[in-house]
Design a protein around this motif. Structure first.
Motif, PDB file in Angstrom:
ATOM      1  N   ILE A   4       8.959  -5.405 -12.120  1.00  0.00           N
ATOM      2  CA  ILE A   4       9.314  -6.790 -11.820  1.00  0.00           C
ATOM      3  C   ILE A   4      10.827  -6.976 -11.797  1.00  0.00           C
ATOM      4  CG2 ILE A   4       9.089  -7.503 -14.245  1.00  0.00           C
ATOM      5  CD1 ILE A   4       8.034 -10.218 -13.160  1.00  0.00           C
ATOM      6  N   PHE A   5      11.307  -7.682 -10.768  1.00  0.00           N
ATOM      7  CA  PHE A   5      12.718  -8.040 -10.638  1.00  0.00           C
ATOM      8  C   PHE A   5      12.815  -9.558 -10.771  1.00  0.00           C
ATOM      9  CE2 PHE A   5      12.056  -4.125  -8.389  1.00  0.00           C
ATOM     10  CZ  PHE A   5      13.201  -3.369  -8.604  1.00  0.00           C
ATOM     11  N   VAL A   6      13.590 -10.041 -11.729  1.00  0.00           N
ATOM     12  CA  VAL A   6      13.722 -11.474 -11.955  1.00  0.00           C
ATOM     13  C   VAL A   6      15.138 -11.912 -11.587  1.00  0.00           C
ATOM     14  CG1 VAL A   6      13.512 -13.363 -13.610  1.00  0.00           C
ATOM     15  CG2 VAL A   6      12.029 -11.356 -13.822  1.00  0.00           C
ATOM     16  N   ASP A   7      15.233 -12.798 -10.620  1.00  0.00           N
ATOM     17  CA  ASP A   7      16.530 -13.329 -10.180  1.00  0.00           C
ATOM     18  C   ASP A   7      16.706 -14.715 -10.780  1.00  0.00           C
ATOM     19  OD1 ASP A   7      18.810 -14.169  -8.923  1.00  0.00           O
ATOM     20  OD2 ASP A   7      17.965 -14.256  -6.920  1.00  0.00           O
ATOM     21  N   THR A   8      17.751 -14.897 -11.605  1.00  0.00           N
ATOM     22  CA  THR A   8      18.022 -16.187 -12.239  1.00  0.00           C
ATOM     23  C   THR A   8      19.365 -16.755 -11.788  1.00  0.00           C
ATOM     24  OG1 THR A   8      19.114 -15.213 -14.175  1.00  0.00           O
ATOM     25  CG2 THR A   8      16.724 -15.447 -14.268  1.00  0.00           C
ATOM     26  N   SER A   9      19.839 -16.306 -10.641  1.00  0.00           N
ATOM     27  CA  SER A   9      21.192 -16.683 -10.217  1.00  0.00           C
ATOM     28  C   SER A   9      21.228 -17.982  -9.429  1.00  0.00           C
ATOM     29  CB  SER A   9      21.801 -15.563  -9.357  1.00  0.00           C
ATOM     30  OG  SER A   9      21.046 -15.372  -8.175  1.00  0.00           O
ATOM     31  N   LYS A  39       0.810  -1.222   0.000  1.00  0.00           N
ATOM     32  CA  LYS A  39       0.000   0.000   0.000  1.00  0.00           C
ATOM     33  C   LYS A  39       0.843   1.271   0.000  1.00  0.00           C
ATOM     34  CE  LYS A  39      -4.000  -2.064   2.305  1.00  0.00           C
ATOM     35  NZ  LYS A  39      -4.840  -2.093   3.512  1.00  0.00           N
ATOM     36  N   THR A  40       2.081   1.166   0.471  1.00  0.00           N
ATOM     37  CA  THR A  40       2.874   2.382   0.622  1.00  0.00           C
ATOM     38  C   THR A  40       4.056   2.462  -0.340  1.00  0.00           C
ATOM     39  OG1 THR A  40       4.264   1.331   2.320  1.00  0.00           O
ATOM     40  CG2 THR A  40       2.312   2.485   3.069  1.00  0.00           C
ATOM     41  N   ALA A  41       4.510   1.319  -0.864  1.00  0.00           N
ATOM     42  CA  ALA A  41       5.667   1.348  -1.751  1.00  0.00           C
ATOM     43  C   ALA A  41       5.213   1.259  -3.199  1.00  0.00           C
ATOM     44  CB  ALA A  41       6.583   0.160  -1.422  1.00  0.00           C
ATOM     45  N   ALA A  42       6.152   1.475  -4.112  1.00  0.00           N
ATOM     46  CA  ALA A  42       5.875   1.290  -5.524  1.00  0.00           C
ATOM     47  C   ALA A  42       5.507  -0.168  -5.751  1.00  0.00           C
ATOM     48  CB  ALA A  42       7.103   1.671  -6.344  1.00  0.00           C
ATOM     49  N   SER A  43       4.700  -0.418  -6.778  1.00  0.00           N
ATOM     50  CA  SER A  43       4.256  -1.773  -7.062  1.00  0.00           C
ATOM     51  C   SER A  43       5.426  -2.591  -7.612  1.00  0.00           C
ATOM     52  CB  SER A  43       3.106  -1.734  -8.070  1.00  0.00           C
ATOM     53  OG  SER A  43       2.619  -3.018  -8.324  1.00  0.00           O
ATOM     54  N   GLN A  44       5.994  -3.452  -6.768  1.00  0.00           N
ATOM     55  CA  GLN A  44       7.166  -4.230  -7.153  1.00  0.00           C
ATOM     56  C   GLN A  44       6.906  -5.715  -6.935  1.00  0.00           C
ATOM     57  OE1 GLN A  44      10.460  -2.713  -4.883  1.00  0.00           O
ATOM     58  NE2 GLN A  44      10.721  -0.925  -6.178  1.00  0.00           N
ATOM     59  N   LEU A  45       7.574  -6.525  -7.732  1.00  0.00           N
ATOM     60  CA  LEU A  45       7.428  -7.971  -7.647  1.00  0.00           C
ATOM     61  C   LEU A  45       8.789  -8.605  -7.873  1.00  0.00           C
ATOM     62  CD1 LEU A  45       5.381 -10.365  -7.495  1.00  0.00           C
ATOM     63  CD2 LEU A  45       5.299 -10.270  -9.999  1.00  0.00           C
ATOM     64  N   ARG A  46       9.211  -9.411  -6.891  1.00  0.00           N
ATOM     65  CA  ARG A  46      10.503 -10.099  -6.994  1.00  0.00           C
ATOM     66  C   ARG A  46      10.246 -11.583  -7.240  1.00  0.00           C
ATOM     67  NH1 ARG A  46      14.698  -6.881  -5.600  1.00  0.00           N
ATOM     68  NH2 ARG A  46      14.151  -4.909  -4.606  1.00  0.00           N
ATOM     69  N   VAL A  47      10.776 -12.067  -8.366  1.00  0.00           N
ATOM     70  CA  VAL A  47      10.538 -13.448  -8.774  1.00  0.00           C
ATOM     71  C   VAL A  47      11.874 -14.148  -8.961  1.00  0.00           C
ATOM     72  CG1 VAL A  47       9.361 -14.959 -10.428  1.00  0.00           C
ATOM     73  CG2 VAL A  47       8.489 -12.643 -10.012  1.00  0.00           C
ATOM     74  N   SER A  48      12.004 -15.314  -8.365  1.00  0.00           N
ATOM     75  CA  SER A  48      13.208 -16.130  -8.532  1.00  0.00           C
ATOM     76  C   SER A  48      12.857 -17.321  -9.421  1.00  0.00           C
ATOM     77  CB  SER A  48      13.722 -16.618  -7.176  1.00  0.00           C
ATOM     78  OG  SER A  48      14.834 -17.482  -7.346  1.00  0.00           O
ATOM     79  N   VAL A  49      13.604 -17.489 -10.510  1.00  0.00           N
ATOM     80  CA  VAL A  49      13.333 -18.559 -11.472  1.00  0.00           C
ATOM     81  C   VAL A  49      14.637 -19.304 -11.752  1.00  0.00           C
ATOM     82  CG1 VAL A  49      12.334 -19.138 -13.715  1.00  0.00           C
ATOM     83  CG2 VAL A  49      11.588 -17.064 -12.523  1.00  0.00           C
ATOM     84  N   GLN A  50      14.589 -20.631 -11.696  1.00  0.00           N
ATOM     85  CA  GLN A  50      15.800 -21.393 -12.003  1.00  0.00           C
ATOM     86  C   GLN A  50      16.288 -21.037 -13.407  1.00  0.00           C
ATOM     87  OE1 GLN A  50      13.988 -25.173 -10.464  1.00  0.00           O
ATOM     88  NE2 GLN A  50      16.080 -25.591  -9.791  1.00  0.00           N
ATOM     89  N   PRO A  51      17.618 -20.920 -13.585  1.00  0.00           N
ATOM     90  CA  PRO A  51      18.189 -20.283 -14.781  1.00  0.00           C
ATOM     91  C   PRO A  51      17.696 -20.811 -16.125  1.00  0.00           C
ATOM     92  CG  PRO A  51      19.885 -20.609 -13.133  1.00  0.00           C
ATOM     93  CD  PRO A  51      18.655 -21.297 -12.608  1.00  0.00           C
ATOM     94  N   PHE A  52      17.658 -22.136 -16.310  1.00  0.00           N
ATOM     95  CA  PHE A  52      17.285 -22.667 -17.621  1.00  0.00           C
ATOM     96  C   PHE A  52      15.808 -22.397 -17.915  1.00  0.00           C
ATOM     97  CE2 PHE A  52      16.813 -26.031 -20.917  1.00  0.00           C
ATOM     98  CZ  PHE A  52      17.863 -25.636 -21.728  1.00  0.00           C
ATOM     99  N   PHE A  53      14.948 -22.540 -16.915  1.00  0.00           N
ATOM    100  CA  PHE A  53      13.534 -22.204 -17.092  1.00  0.00           C
ATOM    101  C   PHE A  53      13.411 -20.720 -17.446  1.00  0.00           C
ATOM    102  CE2 PHE A  53       9.195 -21.289 -16.327  1.00  0.00           C
ATOM    103  CZ  PHE A  53       8.478 -22.473 -16.309  1.00  0.00           C
ATOM    104  N   ALA A  54      14.181 -19.885 -16.769  1.00  0.00           N
ATOM    105  CA  ALA A  54      14.123 -18.441 -17.027  1.00  0.00           C
ATOM    106  C   ALA A  54      14.530 -18.117 -18.458  1.00  0.00           C
ATOM    107  CB  ALA A  54      15.009 -17.697 -16.044  1.00  0.00           C
ATOM    108  N   SER A  55      15.681 -18.670 -18.893  1.00  0.00           N
ATOM    109  CA  SER A  55      16.214 -18.300 -20.208  1.00  0.00           C
ATOM    110  C   SER A  55      15.385 -18.853 -21.352  1.00  0.00           C
ATOM    111  CB  SER A  55      17.667 -18.768 -20.346  1.00  0.00           C
ATOM    112  OG  SER A  55      17.743 -20.177 -20.371  1.00  0.00           O
TER     113      SER A  55
END
Length: 294
Positions: free
Chosen positions: A127-132, A92-108
């Motif tokens: 959206i922030f996507v972490d593939t590490s 409700k107070t921050a910018a609309s953000q979404l952090r998603v972690s995806v296993q690298p091969f599925f991500a790519s």
């Protein structure tokens, strides 16, 4: 004179809950992105503060004491409630953000190529996507949602099954010409994903196909590296379908056989129960299920 109770660290309580959930300091450390010794130290500090023994070491891991089990039972829903309150305030107070972690091969191969569709449908979400992180069966604590392989439906998370892990034997077109003689193969080099050292044996038993003895084995620590090495003719590989469809479509890889082995693991969309009603997570869930769920 009224004596105030000694304040206990919320961080220590949270770390204890994760350690109690896994009964393993190493797995707890992976979820918390700290070292196992740091988790052990925090639990010991909490025990000293409370004057109670909560976890004891055994040969197969950790065991909750009677007091530890009671604390975990009472504390876990309270921690989840706190996380839910924080998530609601942030939404409700921050910018609309979404952090998603995806296993690298599925991500790519699956997630990133169609991500433009999600951003077009949800222009207000950053959206922030972490593939590490290649790790299976673990939802990173910093992520709002993740796409991971699990052997069983995760009990500590909300989750939706997408599709099972299926492997097919593949190689480069030139490799196929070099090592196939008629319908048979001569001894050949193979590629092994280090997190799945028995995958070739499982595939062989499931398909009934026995390859000739390997001339060499190259072990690689990511599926992207396995697929890339197979593309360059380094060896034969087991690659997941449908994740590898584009490699076959454009001729970088070719199937060595038609048979596909289904492993006892499934790709899940997972997210903490406290975040299930967050609008951004609900939007992601609908989009992922529409695209990827079988």
């Amino acid at each position: 004179m009224k004596i105030s109770p000694k304040k206990t660290s919320l961080r220590g309580l949270r770390i204890f809950c994760v350690a109690a959930k896994y009964r393993n300091y190493t797995l707890a450390a992976e979820e918390l992105s700290v070292t196992a010794s740091a988790v052990s130290h925090q639990v010991k500090t909490l025990e000293d503060e409370l004057g109670l023994e909560l976890l004891t070491r055994e040969r197969r891991g950790l065991r909750l004491t009677e007091q530890g089990a009671r604390l975990f039972r009472e504390l876990e829903p309270a921690i989840a409630n706190i996380d839910g309150i924080i998530a609601e305030v942030q939404s409700k107070t921050a910018a609309s953000q979404l952090r998603v972690s995806v296993q690298p091969f599925f991500a790519s191969e699956c997630f990133v190529p169609v991500l433009e569709d999600f951003t077009a449908r949800n222009p207000g979400i950053e959206i922030f996507v972490d593939t590490s992180d290649e790790t299976a069966e673990r939802h990173p604590v910093s992520a709002d949602a993740s796409i991971r392989l699990f052997r069983q439906k995760p009990t500590q998370l909300e989750s939706d099954a997408l599709f099972p892990l299926r492997l097919i034997a593949a190689c480069s077109p030139d490799f196929l010409k070099r090592y196939r003689k008629g319908q048979e193969f001569t001894p050949l080099p193979i590629l092994v994903h280090t997190s799945r050292p028995e995958a070739w044996n499982i595939w062989s038993k499931a398909t009934g196909i026995t390859l000739p003895p390997a001339t060499s084995v190259v072990r690689l620590d990511s599926m992207i590296a396995v697929a890339r090495a197979a593309e360059r003719g380094v060896g034969a590989a087991l690659v997941p379908v449908p994740l590898s469809d584009n490699w076959f479509k454009y001729g970088a890889l070719v199937p060595m056989f038609d048979e596909i082995a289904e492993l006892p693991e499934t790709f899940y969309l997972a997210y903490p129960k406290a975040k299930a009603e967050i609008a951004e997570v609900k939007s992601l869930r609908k989009w992922v299920l529409d695209l990827f769920q079988e």
